[in-house]
Scaffold this motif. Sequence first.
Motif, PDB file in Angstrom:
ATOM      1  N   THR A   1       0.836  -1.199   0.000  1.00 16.46           N
ATOM      2  CA  THR A   1       0.000   0.000   0.000  1.00 16.46           C
ATOM      3  C   THR A   1       0.875   1.253   0.000  1.00 16.46           C
ATOM      4  O   THR A   1       0.614   2.201  -0.741  1.00 16.46           O
ATOM      5  N   GLY A   2       1.910   1.248   0.804  1.00 14.02           N
ATOM      6  CA  GLY A   2       2.835   2.389   0.844  1.00 14.02           C
ATOM      7  C   GLY A   2       3.507   2.633  -0.496  1.00 14.02           C
ATOM      8  O   GLY A   2       3.639   3.779  -0.936  1.00 14.02           O
ATOM      9  N   ARG A   3       3.923   1.553  -1.166  1.00 11.05           N
ATOM     10  CA  ARG A   3       4.548   1.702  -2.492  1.00 11.05           C
ATOM     11  C   ARG A   3       3.549   2.261  -3.490  1.00 11.05           C
ATOM     12  O   ARG A   3       3.892   3.121  -4.306  1.00 11.05           O
ATOM     13  N   PHE A   4       2.309   1.776  -3.428  1.00  8.14           N
ATOM     14  CA  PHE A   4       1.304   2.245  -4.367  1.00  8.14           C
ATOM     15  C   PHE A   4       0.979   3.713  -4.123  1.00  8.14           C
ATOM     16  O   PHE A   4       0.882   4.498  -5.065  1.00  8.14           O
ATOM     17  N   VAL A   5       0.839   4.104  -2.874  1.00 11.79           N
ATOM     18  CA  VAL A   5       0.561   5.503  -2.548  1.00 11.79           C
ATOM     19  C   VAL A   5       1.712   6.384  -3.038  1.00 11.79           C
ATOM     20  O   VAL A   5       1.485   7.449  -3.612  1.00 11.79           O
ATOM     21  N   ALA A   6       2.944   5.930  -2.855  1.00  8.85           N
ATOM     22  CA  ALA A   6       4.102   6.707  -3.311  1.00  8.85           C
ATOM     23  C   ALA A   6       4.104   6.846  -4.831  1.00  8.85           C
ATOM     24  O   ALA A   6       4.434   7.909  -5.362  1.00  8.85           O
ATOM     25  N   LEU A   7       3.715   5.785  -5.541  1.00 11.78           N
ATOM     26  CA  LEU A   7       3.654   5.866  -7.000  1.00 11.78           C
ATOM     27  C   LEU A   7       2.571   6.827  -7.465  1.00 11.78           C
ATOM     28  O   LEU A   7       2.739   7.551  -8.438  1.00 11.78           O
ATOM     29  N   MET A   8       1.445   6.812  -6.774  1.00 17.52           N
ATOM     30  CA  MET A   8       0.314   7.627  -7.197  1.00 17.52           C
ATOM     31  C   MET A   8       0.460   9.088  -6.777  1.00 17.52           C
ATOM     32  O   MET A   8      -0.190   9.965  -7.332  1.00 17.52           O
ATOM     33  N   ASN A   9       1.296   9.354  -5.781  1.00 16.09           N
ATOM     34  CA  ASN A   9       1.442  10.705  -5.265  1.00 16.09           C
ATOM     35  C   ASN A   9       2.917  10.954  -4.951  1.00 16.09           C
ATOM     36  O   ASN A   9       3.306  11.002  -3.793  1.00 16.09           O
TER      37      ASN A   9
END
Length: 117
Positions: free
Chosen positions: A102-110
């Motif tokens: 989830t942290g990696r995905f949030v970092a990719l999206m923002n």
Amino acid sequence: MRLSPRELAVIDSGAAAAEVTRATYMARAALAAAADPERTAALIASNRETLAKLFAAHRTLRANGNLLNQAVKALHTGQRPAQLDAAVLSVQEAAEELKDATGRFVALMNPQRPEGR
């Protein structure tokens, strides 16, 4: 093109920072992405990979959570299942994987958002 209110807000924020209109900002972003197809493809692949990991972690957590529920049910009958410790460990590991994905995905999206927030 349909965008969510959150996506429009991100675009509007970028446009405001660049001191251009939304349309100009979107056109420039699209042209920049098209001008560097290898980087754009890598970013898309990274998003897909991260999303796949997120879903896999969710499935693992759900499956292990079911095992843990079965073990707890057995505890209520006075039995201590042999798999209880393994089930607890599996749930903890899966929860950590889900948190990381989830942290990696949030970092990719923002990408402008500092980590840990």
